[in-house]
Design a protein around this motif. Structure first.
Motif, PDB file in Angstrom:
ATOM      1  N   GLY A  32       0.840  -1.199   0.000  1.00 28.60           N
ATOM      2  CA  GLY A  32       0.000   0.000   0.000  1.00 28.60           C
ATOM      3  C   GLY A  32       0.870   1.242   0.000  1.00 28.60           C
ATOM      4  O   GLY A  32       1.859   1.330   0.724  1.00 28.60           O
ATOM      5  N   GLY A  33       0.495   2.177  -0.817  1.00 32.22           N
ATOM      6  CA  GLY A  33       1.201   3.455  -0.886  1.00 32.22           C
ATOM      7  C   GLY A  33       0.409   4.300  -1.871  1.00 32.22           C
ATOM      8  O   GLY A  33       0.126   3.850  -2.991  1.00 32.22           O
ATOM      9  N   ALA A  34       0.031   5.491  -1.443  1.00 35.98           N
ATOM     10  CA  ALA A  34      -0.873   6.286  -2.261  1.00 35.98           C
ATOM     11  C   ALA A  34      -0.304   6.513  -3.669  1.00 35.98           C
ATOM     12  O   ALA A  34      -1.016   6.399  -4.670  1.00 35.98           O
ATOM     13  CB  ALA A  34      -1.136   7.621  -1.571  1.00 35.98           C
ATOM     14  N   ASN A  37      -0.212   3.413  -5.766  1.00 33.68           N
ATOM     15  CA  ASN A  37      -1.599   3.083  -6.141  1.00 33.68           C
ATOM     16  C   ASN A  37      -2.006   3.861  -7.393  1.00 33.68           C
ATOM     17  O   ASN A  37      -2.590   3.313  -8.328  1.00 33.68           O
ATOM     18  CB  ASN A  37      -2.579   3.479  -5.026  1.00 33.68           C
ATOM     19  N   PHE A  89       2.828  -1.587   7.306  1.00 31.12           N
ATOM     20  CA  PHE A  89       1.682  -1.231   8.143  1.00 31.12           C
ATOM     21  C   PHE A  89       0.689  -2.363   8.239  1.00 31.12           C
ATOM     22  O   PHE A  89       0.617  -3.229   7.371  1.00 31.12           O
ATOM     23  CB  PHE A  89       1.061   0.107   7.764  1.00 31.12           C
ATOM     24  N   TYR A 103       1.008   2.073  11.641  1.00 30.93           N
ATOM     25  CA  TYR A 103       2.227   2.200  10.835  1.00 30.93           C
ATOM     26  C   TYR A 103       3.474   1.735  11.588  1.00 30.93           C
ATOM     27  O   TYR A 103       3.629   2.033  12.776  1.00 30.93           O
ATOM     28  CB  TYR A 103       2.503   3.671  10.504  1.00 30.93           C
ATOM     29  N   ARG A 105       6.747   2.694  10.217  1.00 29.74           N
ATOM     30  CA  ARG A 105       7.436   3.321   9.080  1.00 29.74           C
ATOM     31  C   ARG A 105       8.449   4.374   9.519  1.00 29.74           C
ATOM     32  O   ARG A 105       9.157   4.899   8.659  1.00 29.74           O
ATOM     33  CB  ARG A 105       6.408   3.930   8.133  1.00 29.74           C
ATOM     34  N   ILE A 134       1.474  13.011   1.869  1.00 33.79           N
ATOM     35  CA  ILE A 134       2.085  12.032   2.789  1.00 33.79           C
ATOM     36  C   ILE A 134       3.599  12.248   2.792  1.00 33.79           C
ATOM     37  O   ILE A 134       4.233  12.252   3.845  1.00 33.79           O
ATOM     38  CB  ILE A 134       1.740  10.581   2.362  1.00 33.79           C
ATOM     39  N   ARG A 167      -2.497  12.645   6.671  1.00 28.80           N
ATOM     40  CA  ARG A 167      -2.375  11.494   7.580  1.00 28.80           C
ATOM     41  C   ARG A 167      -2.011  12.018   8.963  1.00 28.80           C
ATOM     42  O   ARG A 167      -0.847  12.301   9.242  1.00 28.80           O
ATOM     43  CB  ARG A 167      -1.280  10.532   7.091  1.00 28.80           C
ATOM     44  N   ILE A 253     -10.289   2.283   1.397  1.00 24.58           N
ATOM     45  CA  ILE A 253      -8.888   2.688   1.209  1.00 24.58           C
ATOM     46  C   ILE A 253      -8.475   2.384  -0.244  1.00 24.58           C
ATOM     47  O   ILE A 253      -8.718   1.305  -0.746  1.00 24.58           O
ATOM     48  CB  ILE A 253      -7.951   1.981   2.213  1.00 24.58           C
ATOM     49  N   ASP A 257      -7.118   7.311  -4.418  1.00 26.72           N
ATOM     50  CA  ASP A 257      -6.019   7.158  -5.382  1.00 26.72           C
ATOM     51  C   ASP A 257      -6.574   6.709  -6.733  1.00 26.72           C
ATOM     52  O   ASP A 257      -6.079   7.126  -7.786  1.00 26.72           O
ATOM     53  CB  ASP A 257      -4.990   6.144  -4.866  1.00 26.72           C
ATOM     54  N   ASP A 293      -5.857  -2.092  -1.745  1.00 30.04           N
ATOM     55  CA  ASP A 293      -5.938  -0.756  -2.354  1.00 30.04           C
ATOM     56  C   ASP A 293      -6.150  -0.841  -3.866  1.00 30.04           C
ATOM     57  O   ASP A 293      -6.971  -0.113  -4.426  1.00 30.04           O
ATOM     58  CB  ASP A 293      -4.634   0.025  -2.139  1.00 30.04           C
TER      59      ASP A 293
HETATM   60  O1  KDG Z   1      -4.293   6.030  -0.101  1.00 27.49           O
HETATM   61  C1  KDG Z   1      -4.071   4.730   0.407  1.00 27.49           C
HETATM   62  C2  KDG Z   1      -2.877   4.838   1.269  1.00 27.49           C
HETATM   63  O2  KDG Z   1      -3.197   5.621   2.368  1.00 27.49           O
HETATM   64  C3  KDG Z   1      -2.370   3.575   1.846  1.00 27.49           C
HETATM   65  O3  KDG Z   1      -2.116   2.633   0.882  1.00 27.49           O
HETATM   66  C4  KDG Z   1      -1.145   3.778   2.704  1.00 27.49           C
HETATM   67  O4  KDG Z   1       0.126   5.381   1.523  1.00 27.49           O
HETATM   68  C5  KDG Z   1      -0.368   5.036   2.546  1.00 27.49           C
HETATM   69  C6  KDG Z   1      -0.208   5.879   3.712  1.00 27.49           C
HETATM   70  O5  KDG Z   1       0.860   6.447   3.821  1.00 27.49           O
HETATM   71  O6  KDG Z   1      -1.124   6.003   4.511  1.00 27.49           O
END
Ligand code: KDG
Length: 314
Positions: A32-34, A37, A89, A103, A105, A134, A167, A253, A257, A293
């Motif tokens: 997962g990572g915006a 994605n 996460f 998280y 991270r 983020i 976030r 979630i 994105d 995601d």
């Molecule tokens: O938009 C989805 C993301 O929030 C998720 O995959 C995790 O990138 C992320 C984050 O930093 O919260």
């Protein structure tokens, strides 16, 4: 490249059962990572996308790179770092609600990104630089990297699209507001959710949020309204685009994105803002039907034929 994006992607461990993590025995692993994605969503819609990041030189780092590369995203500028781990996460499933997120991270490889990671040659032929709020929350050097990338994009006349993605587990409301409002002033297109728009501008209505962000410097603002769709405003066009009805929502979630991927696809195709927003709404809706995601994001052929996910798409 049509689009360049950069940011942190983590391994996600999702419980197979509902309830507090302390009782969960089994997890499934995905990523997962915006920003990645959005990259994956765009590739499925037929575009060429590069995702830049740092990953730990560890099993999770290789898995993450392979997953994203396997989706067809260009990962050639991703760096592996021996000294820092790939972020992780955990989701915690709650009955009939979106999962909670925990998280692991802090001090990750991605949080060590520096301005040298984004260079002229990464951006000079791109149409769009996609950024989220983020990345500047990860570290001071990540914040500098974001500002540096915006300056490079300006130099090469690359359009900058910014999704605040606030976030509040990463920083305070006051820090997020200050940094992201400033960052929004440097971007061409800003895509807040309604709550994010309120946090950034102090306004509560979509029209007022969009006006405030346009006065701050953006030329296009799209305020995401969840099931209600989105409100968009530019010098030429403004209005509401209604949401796409989804019968059974599994997990929201990734929907924002997906929306960004659809919207950017519309921009690259040269569509009007209202058409691009409508595509964003369609793509975002697909993400609601799955737990992960990106797994639900549609391929262009599915959208063209208006078909559900019942056949193999390339
Ligand atoms: O938009 C989805 C993301 O929030 C998720 O995959 C995790 O990138 C992320 C984050 O930093 O919260």
């Amino acid at each position: 490249m049509d689009v360049v994006t950069f940011g942190e992607t983590m391994v996600v461990l999702s419980p197979l059962t509902t309830g507090p993590l302390r009782y969960v025995q089994h997890f499934e692993k995905t990523i997962g990572g915006a920003e990645s994605n959005v990259a994956i969503g765009l590739v499925r819609l037929g575009h060429q996308v590069s995702w830049i990041s740092r990953l730990g030189e560890d099993e999770f780092g290789i898995y993450t790179r392979n997953f994203i590369r396997g989706e067809g995203v260009d990962t050639s500028a991703v760096m592996f770092d021996k000294r820092y781990p790939t972020g992780v996460f955990f989701k915690e499933r709650q009955a009939a609600q979106d999962p909670k997120v925990y998280y692991y991270r802090a001090g990750s490889a991605a949080s060590q990104m520096t301005p040298e990671d984004i260079q002229d040659h990464h951006l000079k032929d791109a149409k769009i630089l996609h950024l989220t709020g983020i990345t500047p929350a990860l570290s001071e050097s990540c914040r500098e990297t974001v500002l540096h990338s915006i300056a490079l994009a300006r130099k090469h006349q690359v359009k900058v699209v910014f999704d605040p993605n606030i976030r509040l587990k990463l920083w305070s409301k006051a820090e997020a507001q200050k940094t992201l409002f400033e960052m929004a002033s440097l971007c061409d297109v800003v895509l807040p959710g309604i709550d994010e728009g309120e946090l950034l501008t102090g306004e509560t209505e979509p029209e007022a949020i969009a006006e405030a962000l346009r006065q701050n410097g953006a030329s296009v603002v799209v305020v995401k309204l969840g099931a209600e769709g989105a409100y968009f405003q530019s010098i030429k066009e403004s209005g509401y685009a209604s949401g796409v009805k989804v019968e059974h929502i599994v997990d929201t979630i990734g929907a924002g994105d997906g929306f960004a991927a659809g919207l950017l696809s519309g921009f690259i195709r040269g569509w009007s803002l209202s058409e691009a927003v409508a595509l964003g709404n369609r793509v975002g809706a697909f993400a609601l039907t799955v737990a992960g995601d990106v797994e639900g994001y549609p391929y262009w052929s599915q959208l063209e034929q208006g078909k559900e996910n019942k056949q193999i798409h390339r």
